[in-house]
Design a protein around this motif. Structure first.
Motif, PDB file in Angstrom:
ATOM      1  N   VAL A 113       7.072  -5.268  -5.041  1.00 49.13           N
ATOM      2  CA  VAL A 113       8.345  -5.953  -5.266  1.00 49.13           C
ATOM      3  C   VAL A 113       8.358  -6.428  -6.708  1.00 49.13           C
ATOM      4  O   VAL A 113       7.311  -6.542  -7.348  1.00 49.13           O
ATOM      5  CB  VAL A 113       8.539  -7.157  -4.313  1.00 49.13           C
ATOM      6  CG1 VAL A 113       8.765  -6.675  -2.882  1.00 49.13           C
ATOM      7  CG2 VAL A 113       7.373  -8.123  -4.395  1.00 49.13           C
ATOM      8  N   ALA A 114       9.556  -6.696  -7.210  1.00 40.37           N
ATOM      9  CA  ALA A 114       9.692  -7.155  -8.597  1.00 40.37           C
ATOM     10  C   ALA A 114       8.873  -8.427  -8.798  1.00 40.37           C
ATOM     11  O   ALA A 114       8.942  -9.354  -7.983  1.00 40.37           O
ATOM     12  CB  ALA A 114      11.157  -7.421  -8.898  1.00 40.37           C
ATOM     13  N   PHE A 115       8.113  -8.462  -9.885  1.00 38.09           N
ATOM     14  CA  PHE A 115       7.263  -9.599 -10.219  1.00 38.09           C
ATOM     15  C   PHE A 115       6.276  -9.914  -9.100  1.00 38.09           C
ATOM     16  O   PHE A 115       5.959 -11.066  -8.825  1.00 38.09           O
ATOM     17  CB  PHE A 115       8.114 -10.810 -10.608  1.00 38.09           C
ATOM     18  CG  PHE A 115       8.997 -10.518 -11.793  1.00 38.09           C
ATOM     19  CD1 PHE A 115       8.472 -10.486 -13.071  1.00 38.09           C
ATOM     20  CD2 PHE A 115      10.345 -10.193 -11.624  1.00 38.09           C
ATOM     21  CE1 PHE A 115       9.277 -10.174 -14.159  1.00 38.09           C
ATOM     22  CE2 PHE A 115      11.150  -9.879 -12.705  1.00 38.09           C
ATOM     23  CZ  PHE A 115      10.618  -9.869 -13.985  1.00 38.09           C
ATOM     24  N   GLY A 116       5.828  -8.872  -8.462  1.00 38.59           N
ATOM     25  CA  GLY A 116       4.777  -8.989  -7.463  1.00 38.59           C
ATOM     26  C   GLY A 116       3.412  -8.889  -8.121  1.00 38.59           C
ATOM     27  O   GLY A 116       3.284  -9.024  -9.339  1.00 38.59           O
ATOM     28  N   TRP A 237       8.457  -4.282 -14.636  1.00 45.32           N
ATOM     29  CA  TRP A 237       8.215  -5.553 -13.912  1.00 45.32           C
ATOM     30  C   TRP A 237       8.504  -5.413 -12.422  1.00 45.32           C
ATOM     31  O   TRP A 237       8.214  -6.305 -11.635  1.00 45.32           O
ATOM     32  CB  TRP A 237       9.028  -6.696 -14.521  1.00 45.32           C
ATOM     33  CG  TRP A 237      10.456  -6.347 -14.829  1.00 45.32           C
ATOM     34  CD1 TRP A 237      10.968  -6.001 -16.049  1.00 45.32           C
ATOM     35  CD2 TRP A 237      11.545  -6.281 -13.912  1.00 45.32           C
ATOM     36  NE1 TRP A 237      12.302  -5.727 -15.947  1.00 45.32           N
ATOM     37  CE2 TRP A 237      12.694  -5.893 -14.649  1.00 45.32           C
ATOM     38  CE3 TRP A 237      11.698  -6.504 -12.542  1.00 45.32           C
ATOM     39  CZ2 TRP A 237      13.946  -5.725 -14.074  1.00 45.32           C
ATOM     40  CZ3 TRP A 237      12.946  -6.332 -11.954  1.00 45.32           C
ATOM     41  CH2 TRP A 237      14.048  -5.948 -12.715  1.00 45.32           C
ATOM     42  N   GLY A 240       4.553  -3.838 -11.020  1.00 48.70           N
ATOM     43  CA  GLY A 240       3.407  -4.364 -11.750  1.00 48.70           C
ATOM     44  C   GLY A 240       2.080  -3.826 -11.236  1.00 48.70           C
ATOM     45  O   GLY A 240       1.084  -3.799 -11.954  1.00 48.70           O
ATOM     46  N   PHE A 309      13.385 -12.055 -13.671  1.00 50.92           N
ATOM     47  CA  PHE A 309      12.482 -12.853 -12.830  1.00 50.92           C
ATOM     48  C   PHE A 309      13.290 -13.779 -11.914  1.00 50.92           C
ATOM     49  O   PHE A 309      13.058 -13.852 -10.705  1.00 50.92           O
ATOM     50  CB  PHE A 309      11.541 -13.667 -13.727  1.00 50.92           C
ATOM     51  CG  PHE A 309      10.547 -14.503 -12.968  1.00 50.92           C
ATOM     52  CD1 PHE A 309       9.362 -13.941 -12.513  1.00 50.92           C
ATOM     53  CD2 PHE A 309      10.782 -15.850 -12.714  1.00 50.92           C
ATOM     54  CE1 PHE A 309       8.434 -14.711 -11.807  1.00 50.92           C
ATOM     55  CE2 PHE A 309       9.866 -16.623 -12.015  1.00 50.92           C
ATOM     56  CZ  PHE A 309       8.688 -16.045 -11.559  1.00 50.92           C
TER      57      PHE A 309
END
Lengths: 361, 361
Positions: A113-116, A237, A240, A309
């Motif tokens: 997932v985003a910013f995981g 991002w 990651g 974010f």
């Protein structure tokens, strides 16, 4: 091929009564499976990892358990792997779970997932942090079970025809982005497109899309994006530390001897280490070649990173409030990866920073 | 136990003529091996990884291939694992290769050298960067072969009874440090001591030594060092990404069916991912407990880091100039890991830095 023919073609079950071999052979029956992938054969990282996993299973069983690997489109299209496994069109598949977020956004956690978490934390969560268990409880609803089977390491942010300097530049941007994280960009006005590897280049060339991300330098170079979109951004991002899973039809899995289940799981871990090592071997020279060919390398601006974010956190909280599966898996992920990330800031960060400074010098 | 009794006790060879089972069973013979470790049972990370590897082999073979695991001292002392495997006292062992640098400093590369690669680059080099091949060519001289079987991730710099502020503070320091990297500290006037896990605490308590490093918060807490040496330094620049290997007697390895060789290798990869995940699970809370118990956390000063870096490079070059094996393995290591490290500075670093900042907030 019809289902009945397929069963005939791919070999016996394990019920002892139907096997004529002596008793001692029953624990190692001859089995032939098919594994369909989301990857074209040209990507010897992703497709190569699936092949390595199949090869490892063959080697561990004296080729009694044979898995034939198929590229995207050979049996089913790239983005229908889970469906094909669920329906037992094939016994197993190698794909990115987040492609299937349309069924349920919980699928996202099987990739990233985003910013995981980064690579290490993500594979650690899956392996020992409860990830495998909570994901497989969820995947059971789709009659499939997952095994760790590779990872891409931290991905790049993709190829853009024009520079992206401000958050406003994302508005209206038609961006090929894999899976669920596209919904983060949607919050910021972008128009995410889910397109399989083989179809991205023509869309980017014609300008049907403005930007496209795939994985990183080596894979992206093979797909040719640098020829039509010169601006290459980092970091990805939304990926990651993307892991890749092998999905297995649950009935087929349950019909396997325990030893074959163990062999499949261990072969997947082998493929995971191999794929990490492969990316770290091939990405550095690929990036050099891309830069030599005129690619312009950019980091996403701090303002874009912060806006994304914030949008990601909002999205994940919105979904958590209405989707119990999503919340359960997200909580499990954070419980393992947040302390791990804090721990990385002590010895790992101090060491890596020192080494990076010296290698630049 | 005498060698003859041992052979009797640990089961049959694989030569078909001596086995009464039907032909189909010959590819999966019943085999019992012993694996001796350098670790006490209390360390469920290191010893736990060896156990997991043995368990995985059992599960993959329906327990036809059984490996019994022994802690340090049960069969041979902690630091004699390679000798025991070489002499076929046991079929295999789980240890840190660098303990055996007295035989030849080339052994160091099977674990880590000072200012060497981080975890990911080290396991990548071993797996796909030619590391396994150059190391096993070297290990052949000792009648053993190696398999990847775990790793510690970046270690801490150890426990000091007094603060270490300047390079001069290293002079005369009696420091328990694992393996070959002690020779770097020797160049700076320290007096390295190689002591097995179980014997470190009493030496540190009595003041026979001034400082001791082992691995990281979780293992170190179990060994109790914080009770007698309050200053805890990072990073362990001599173990930026220490891998652990399983050593197998070469004749025993060659006598295995190919399928069992494949199973052993894959089980080792599984143990490697598991051990990484385990350290990242247990180290963060252990560090919190240590800090709550009064441990004082310090980074090594830049001057100390630079002096050690310089001494390490000098040492490695000195040995390379006279030891062809050392040079060959060192060149192989650098060829894979230096470009990988540069690549980590793009997407990985940007992503990790951003995430670290947000998790601190």
């Amino acid at each position: 091929m019809k289902r009945r023919d397929f069963i005939k073609a791919t070999g016996v079950g394990v019920a002892g009564a139907t096997i004529a071999a002596p008793a001692i052979a029953q624990s190692s029956p001859d089995i032939k499976w098919r594994m369909t992938c989301s990857w074209p054969k040209s990507l010897d990282t992703l497709y190569g990892g699936a092949e390595l996993m199949a090869k490892a299973v063959g080697e561990a069983t004296d080729n009694k358990f044979q898995i034939q690997v198929f590229a995207a489109g050979e049996i089913v299209p790239a983005l229908q792997v889970v469906d094909a496994v669920q329906n037992a069109t094939v016994e197993m598949g190698h794909t990115a779970s987040y492609y299937y977020f349309g069924k349920d956004p919980t699928f996202a956690f099987g990739t990233s997932v985003a910013f995981g978490p980064n690579s290490r934390a993500n594979q650690g969560w899956y392996t020992l942090g409860g990830g495998k268990e909570v994901l497989n409880e969820f995947y059971k609803n789709y009659n499939v079970i997952s095994l760790l089977a590779g990872q891409t390491t931290c991905q790049m942010g993709g190829w853009f025809r024009k520079e992206i300097n401000t958050v406003d530049d994302l508005k209206g941007l038609k961006f090929r982005i894999g899976g669920f994280p596209g919904r983060v960009l949607q919050k910021l006005g972008a128009v995410p497109q889910q397109i399989a590897a083989g179809d991205i280049y023509p869309a980017l060339e014609k300008g049907t899309i403005d930007a496209a991300e795939w994985v990183g330098p080596y894979d992206d170079e093979k797909l040719g994006f640098y020829k039509v979109a010169p601006h290459y951004y980092y970091p990805g991002w939304w990926e990651g530390g993307a892991i890749l899973l092998a999905f297995i039809n649950l009935d087929k899995w349950n019909s396997l001897p325990k030893s074959y289940q163990a062999i499949l799981e261990q072969a997947g871990h082998y493929a995971n280490t191999w794929m990490t090592a492969k990316y770290d071997l091939v990405n550095p020279p690929a990036l050099k070649r891309l830069l030599a060919a005129g690619t312009k390398l950019h980091g996403f601006s701090p303002a874009i990173m912060e806006a994304c974010f914030k949008a990601a956190k909002e999205l994940h909280e919105e979904i958590s409030s209405t989707n119990a599966s999503f919340k359960k898996v997200y909580d499990s992920l954070n419980a393992y990866t947040n302390p791990a990330y804090q721990w990385f800031q002590v010895a790992e960060l101090a060491y890596d920073s020192f080494m990076a400074r010296h290698l630049r010098a």
